[in-house]
Design an enzyme around this catalytic site. Structure first.
Site, PDB file in Angstrom:
ATOM      1  N   ASP A 160       0.812  -1.218   0.000  1.00 47.55           N
ATOM      2  CA  ASP A 160       0.000   0.000   0.000  1.00 47.55           C
ATOM      3  C   ASP A 160       0.851   1.276   0.000  1.00 47.55           C
ATOM      4  OD1 ASP A 160      -2.312   1.595   0.286  1.00 47.55           O
ATOM      5  OD2 ASP A 160      -2.141   1.549   2.467  1.00 47.55           O
ATOM      6  N   GLU A 408       3.538  -7.976   7.753  1.00 47.05           N
ATOM      7  CA  GLU A 408       2.275  -8.587   7.324  1.00 47.05           C
ATOM      8  C   GLU A 408       2.411  -9.668   6.260  1.00 47.05           C
ATOM      9  OE1 GLU A 408      -0.587  -5.532   6.399  1.00 47.05           O
ATOM     10  OE2 GLU A 408      -0.903  -5.135   8.507  1.00 47.05           O
ATOM     11  N   ASN A 462      -0.432  -5.378  13.712  1.00 48.16           N
ATOM     12  CA  ASN A 462      -1.133  -4.309  12.991  1.00 48.16           C
ATOM     13  C   ASN A 462      -2.613  -4.644  13.074  1.00 48.16           C
ATOM     14  OD1 ASN A 462       1.392  -3.428  12.284  1.00 48.16           O
ATOM     15  ND2 ASN A 462       1.256  -4.019  10.135  1.00 48.16           N
ATOM     16  N   TYR A 464      -6.748  -3.275  12.911  1.00 41.51           N
ATOM     17  CA  TYR A 464      -7.646  -2.223  12.417  1.00 41.51           C
ATOM     18  C   TYR A 464      -9.088  -2.493  12.844  1.00 41.51           C
ATOM     19  CZ  TYR A 464      -3.722  -0.346   9.859  1.00 41.51           C
ATOM     20  OH  TYR A 464      -2.513   0.225   9.547  1.00 41.51           O
ATOM     21  N   TYR A 468     -10.933  -1.733   9.265  1.00 37.30           N
ATOM     22  CA  TYR A 468     -11.142  -2.789   8.262  1.00 37.30           C
ATOM     23  C   TYR A 468     -12.059  -3.887   8.810  1.00 37.30           C
ATOM     24  CZ  TYR A 468      -7.341  -0.660   5.620  1.00 37.30           C
ATOM     25  OH  TYR A 468      -6.556   0.218   4.917  1.00 37.30           O
ATOM     26  N   GLU A 501       0.670  -0.931  14.206  1.00 36.73           N
ATOM     27  CA  GLU A 501      -0.207  -0.139  13.339  1.00 36.73           C
ATOM     28  C   GLU A 501      -1.611  -0.162  13.910  1.00 36.73           C
ATOM     29  OE1 GLU A 501      -0.339  -1.009   9.137  1.00 36.73           O
ATOM     30  OE2 GLU A 501       1.842  -1.251   9.019  1.00 36.73           O
ATOM     31  N   LYS A 565      -4.345   7.955   6.658  1.00 36.64           N
ATOM     32  CA  LYS A 565      -4.356   7.618   8.084  1.00 36.64           C
ATOM     33  C   LYS A 565      -3.363   8.455   8.880  1.00 36.64           C
ATOM     34  CE  LYS A 565      -6.134   2.986   7.476  1.00 36.64           C
ATOM     35  NZ  LYS A 565      -5.856   2.799   6.027  1.00 36.64           N
TER      36      LYS A 565
HETATM   37  C1  GCB Z   1      -1.349  -2.229   6.786  1.00 30.20           C
HETATM   38  C2  GCB Z   1      -0.048  -2.113   6.088  1.00 30.20           C
HETATM   39  C3  GCB Z   1       0.232  -0.699   5.624  1.00 30.20           C
HETATM   40  C4  GCB Z   1      -1.041  -0.062   5.072  1.00 30.20           C
HETATM   41  C5  GCB Z   1      -2.071  -0.029   6.154  1.00 30.20           C
HETATM   42  C6  GCB Z   1      -3.392   0.573   5.692  1.00 30.20           C
HETATM   43  O1  GCB Z   1      -1.624  -3.146   7.498  1.00 30.20           O
HETATM   44  O2  GCB Z   1       1.026  -2.609   6.831  1.00 30.20           O
HETATM   45  O3  GCB Z   1       1.242  -0.738   4.655  1.00 30.20           O
HETATM   46  O4  GCB Z   1      -0.804   1.201   4.555  1.00 30.20           O
HETATM   47  O5  GCB Z   1      -2.331  -1.319   6.598  1.00 30.20           O
HETATM   48  O6  GCB Z   1      -3.602   1.767   5.841  1.00 30.20           O
HETATM   49  O7  GCB Z   1      -4.200  -0.165   5.143  1.00 30.20           O
END
Ligand code: GCB
Length: 596
Positions: A160, A408, A462, A464, A468, A501, A565
């Protein structure tokens, strides 16, 4: 690999500035036309402006002439590249001298003597930005036939961030003695009371010498110790501490026939790093990481070295009460590493092992099925090479407190354990300071599915939740986050957990009365929720937000001119949530926050 510096015995010339440039083929025996120009160092993509050229994949060339300085009989001429992304072949006067694979580590080329009989050298660099299943990072490579019958190379990033390319870091011309210091490795053993340190300084030379002397100077340039057989004792040692850095300098001299033939100065700090009982210790004190995952990413320069941005970022980082960053998702410039040493900032040092997940960004499939990643990836060789090069480059940095083996990867798929076991071991074997090693775990690789976290010292996650997973739902997100962190803690009670993250895309200026994702209010609430959970988990030893600043990405349905982000926008303006972070992080001490 030694950072290039000017010393009494070494001259250094900077080759930054305008070079002739061309996308496509070139014969380095001919002259490259001056039609197109490029600046070194920078990414070519944004500077070149034209849309097709911005997205160009394949070979591209840089060329310039350099006057040859005086070179004594016992000296040699070296070209030194901080990084060329992703591959480079170097020619001088049309002759191929060397190639280097990997876009984020330095390499040097000795220019053979017969080539500097003329008054000028023609330096040509053939760079290449193809990424595929053998490279790090991993890219999805294909070739598309165009209407005119030509073939267009295409790379869909399996990660990404935008696939910026070019000569990203400084190019130097060095004149150094043929008999020179080729490497130095500094380690220290602290006494139990941390009052003194036994230093070991191993100096590698390119040829045999009569004697090597190493003098240690403090920050006031006072001589404080001298080595004997590579060892010295530092009494009343001043430790390198978080945000209170102290740097000594090892001044090295090589002697032949009673004369100094080479000198080099290596800065270093004295500190120790240990992991035990679910805590991460620096100088025997449990530390709490506050900080960021970052990118080398600025307007215009792309991924090219931008030292003013680096310093501003570190000043912003300190201003908001943070103490650390991760070099997501590749080794950062040597200039940045030296800055972190100087400012006392903790660095988690990562290699470009990102995208080790079969066709991940294309499928965007968050279900934990096995996509066969480990039978498809052919990255072992690149992975070993970059670990070797990173440890060689960064081993003496006091700021580096942990190595990352990958970001990841598909660590829940069959074959992951066998792939990573030797790579973790390689770090451990190579690192003279025996720092902890981690792997940054992806959200599908939950404690019940992950196959690799037993290999590493620290559980880096990481996550979310409410982004997500359960998008926009802070209540479900909170429950999910708490449940998973508790599971990791009970699965590996002795391993500290670090959130590497967590974050929510936010467009500055977008507001709402309700918890609506992308608004500034949602970002504030999202972090308030997660921080509440973090504070409940004794083994959670730090929080690194994704991301320090907004950054450029490839085109994807959920990217609005990049990833948003950041706590700061891409031009480093604060979002509303920065005030909340400043409050939280200035109240959290660097040490003993979660003392058990
Ligand atoms: C992740 C990745 C990172 C992305 C981020 C995102 O898990 O490690 O490279 O930019 O999520 O914002 O989706």
């Amino acid at each position: 690999m030694l950072y290039p510096i000017l010393t009494k015995t070494r001259s250094l010339y900077d080759l930054s500035g305008l070079w002739h440039f061309k996308l496509g083929d070139h014969d380095p025996k001919e002259l490259l036309s001056s039609e197109e120009l490029m600046v070194v160092p920078t990414s070519f993509n944004d500077v070149i402006v034209d849309k097709d050229k911005r997205n160009y994949i394949g070979d591209f060339w840089y060329e310039r002439f350099v006057d040859i300085p005086e070179i004594a009989e016992n000296a040699e001429l070296v070209l030194r590249f901080g990084s060329v992304t992703h591959n480079a072949t170097i020619y001088v006067n049309g002759r191929q001298l060397a190639s280097h694979k990997g876009g984020f580590t330095p390499f040097e080329v000795v220019v053979p003597e017969d080539l500097y009989q003329d008054s000028q050298l023609k330096v040509s660099v053939c760079a290449n930005n193809v990424l595929d299943y053998t490279t790090l990072p991993v890219g999805n490579y294909s070739e598309e036939f165009q209407k005119d019958g030509s073939v267009k190379k295409v790379v869909r990033e399996n990660f990404d961030f935008f696939n910026y390319a070019g000569i990203h870091r400084p190019v130097k011309l060095m004149v150094r003695p043929k008999t020179h210091i080729s490497d130095v490795t500094i380690t220290s053993e602290l006494s139990d009371d941390l009052a003194s340190a036994e230093l070991s300084i191993a100096v590698e030379t390119s040829a045999a010498v009569d004697a090597i002397s190493v003098s240690i100077f403090d920050e006031d340039r006072q001589l404080v110790a001298q080595t004997r057989d590579g060892h010295a004792i530092l009494d009343n040692v001043r430790l390198w501490e978080v945000l209170d850095a102290y740097l000594y300098t090892a001044h090295i001299e090589l002697f032949v026939d009673g004369k100094v033939v080479d000198t080099y100065d290596e800065p270093f700090g004295v500190r120790c790093v240990d992991v035990a009982d679910g805590q991460f210790f620096i100088n025997h004190k449990p530390v709490y990481f506050k900080g960021f995952g970052k990118h080398e990413d600025t307007f215009i320069n792309g991924r090219g070295l931008n030292e003013a941005a680096n310093l501003m970022d570190m000043n912003l980082l300190k201003e908001i009460g943070a103490n650390s960053f991760r070099t997501s998702h590749y080794p950062y410039s040597e200039e940045m590493m030296r800055l972190a040493d100087r400012m006392g900032i903790l660095v988690i040092d990562e290699i470009p092992a990102v995208g080790l997940f079969q066709n991940f960004t294309a499928t965007l499939d968050l279900s934990p099925k096995d996509l066969g990643t480990w039978s498809i990836m052919k990255t072992k060789e690149a992975h070993e090479q970059v670990i070797r090069e990173l440890v060689k480059r960064d081993k003496n940095h006091p700021s580096v407190v942990m190595w990352v083996v990958a970001n990841e990867p598909a660590s829940h798929e069959a074959g992951a354990h066998a792939y990573f076991e030797p790579l973790v071991a390689l770090y451990k074997t190579l690192d003279p300071q025996k720092r902890p090693v981690t792997l940054v775990n992806i959200l599908m690789a939950t404690p019940d599915r992950d196959e690799v976290m037993d290999l590493v010292d620290v559980i880096c996650l990481n996550r979310y939740y409410a982004w997500y997973v359960d998008h926009g739902d802070l209540v479900r997100g909170e429950a999910g986050l708490r449940k998973e962190l508790l599971e990791w803690q009970s699965k590996f009670p002795d391993k500290p957990i670090l959130m590497t993250e967590y974050g929510a895309d936010t467009l500055p200026g977008l507001h709402s009365m309700w918890d609506i994702p992308y608004t500034e209010e949602f970002q504030c609430d999202f972090y308030e929720m997660t921080h509440g959970v973090f504070d409940e988990i004794p083994n959670l030893v730090g929080e690194q937000v994704w991301n320090f600043a907004d950054f450029e990405t490839n085109l994807m349905i959920f990217r609005v001119q990049g990833n948003h982000k950041g706590l700061f926008s891409r031009n480093r303006q604060p979002k509303q949530v920065v005030r909340d972070f400043k409050k939280r992080w200035t109240a959290i001490p660097n040490y003993n926050y979660k003392k058990k």
